[in-house]
Design an enzyme around this catalytic site. Structure first.
Site: not given
Ligand code: GLA
Length: 364
Positions: A19, A51, A107, A155
């Site tokens: 979304t 790392s 990430s 994220d």
């Molecule tokens: C990944 C992407 C997010 C989002 C999800 C699905 O995690 O990094 O930006 O689009 O998929 O909700």
């Protein structure tokens, strides 16, 4: 000189999938698992990156463009410099508890830990939410433009703005981010993350395909985005694939709103039902689940989870289940047994107690 240490959390999305890039709603939670970076500024314009989770050291100039995991670090440096910050050269040592490829945003945790460490070196004010949003935006740009993963921004936003004990209601139409208390332990419940260990990479084509299909559906509907499109308009779409994709996004936004109400009412069985419905929508309409994710969800429910869904980008990665704390061992055993029976890799588990945002942990 002792290093400056900063860290950022991994993340799991409670509900509201695919979304974010559709101007929609989502409800992520920061994990207690974090990526930590120790940085020491240099007087030259060189970077030295290592790392604990990767072999070798990457060394180069701040302007170089590495591949692989080092690109996430160099991308943040590039965008911050492009935004006018005078980022120095530095040595960085990275250590992560966030499983890679599990759909838990290793990430973004890496990008945000680096951005936060550099903000620390530059003495930016991390108590200022606007500064945190600017850093999140820089990390999103690093991922989209530099690394080339066309992700939607959830994220990095949760990693920079999370609050312990809370989920974060993100609205990608107006940019708002509202913390929502999630007192699951008062009800004896936990969020159990089941990592199917089916590798998941957002730089392969399938995530981008879904993004293009959503854009095509919005265009066919004559809308700038799929936000606030009525369901009957979606059902009238001629192309069956675009109809299914749009139906997922529109109904998922509604499920996020209903979930916010259920959490406010402490109605955990209503929340669990919404998780189940979200999974069905992603499996059948958005078509981003896979055999292992469906098995994780079904076997978790059969063993006592109140509700469960796949989480994150899809095509592998993790599922999240709402489970009575006392039933966690039996749910884990049942899911592991089902995976063994069907010849899949052994899944991994973690409990997602809502954690803290990116922060500077110690200053040299
Ligand atoms: C990944 C992407 C997010 C989002 C999800 C699905 O995690 O990094 O930006 O689009 O998929 O909700």
């Amino acid at each position: 000189m002792s290093p400056l240490v900063a860290s950022a959390p991994g993340w799991v999305n409670l509900i509201g999938e695919h979304t974010d890039y559709n101007g929609g709603l989502c409800l992520p939670v920061a994990l207690p698992q974090r990526t930590t970076v120790s940085v020491v500024a240099r007087t030259d314009r060189a970077l030295s990156l290592s790392s604990a989770q990767e072999d070798g050291v990457w060394e180069g100039a701040v302007e170089d463009r590495p591949d692989g995991w080092a690109a996430y670090v160099a991308g943040v440096v590039f965008v911050l410099r492009d935004n006018g910050y005078d980022v120095p050269g530095f040595d960085a040592v990275i250590e992560s508890e966030v499983p890679v490829g599990a759909g838990l945003s290793s990430s973004a945790a890496l990008e945000c830990s680096v951005a936060t460490a550099l903000a620390g070196l530059l003495e930016l004010d991390l108590t200022d939410r606007a500064e945190r949003r600017r850093l999140a935006a820089a990390c999103i740009r690093a991922e989209n433009e530099y690394v080339g993963a066309p992700t939607g921004g959830m994220d990095q936003t949760i990693a920079m703005l999370a609050e312990p004990g809370h989920a974060l209601l993100l609205d990608f139409a107006d940019g708002s981010a509202i913390p929502l208390e999630l007192p699951l332990e008062d009800a004896g419940l936990v969020l159990l993350v089941i990592d199917t260990r089916v590798s998941h990479a957002l730089t392969d084509g399938s995530y981008g395909d879904r993004r293009s299909e959503c854009a095509a559906a919005a265009e066919a509907l004559g809308r700038p985005s799929l936000r606030d499109v009525p369901l009957d308009a979606v059902e009238a779409l001629g192309d069956p694939v675009l109809r299914r994709r749009a139906r997922h996004v529109v109904t998922e936004n509604l499920r996020v709103l209903t979930s916010v109400g259920a959490i406010g009412d402490r109605d955990w069985s209503a929340l669990a039902r919404l998780l189940d419905e979200s999974h069905t929508s992603m499996r059948d309409d958005f078509e981003i689940s896979c055999t292992e994710l469906d098995l994780a969800v079904e076997s978790a429910r059969a063993a006592g989870a109140l509700g469960a869904r796949m989480t994150g980008g899809g095509f592998g990665g993790s599922a999240v289940a709402l489970v009575p704390e006392s039933a966690v061992p039996q749910v884990q055993e049942a899911v592991t047994a089902a995976f063994a029976r069907d010849g899949h890799r052994e899944p991994a588990y973690l409990v997602a107690t809502p954690g803290d945002a990116a922060r500077v942990d110690s200053v040299s």
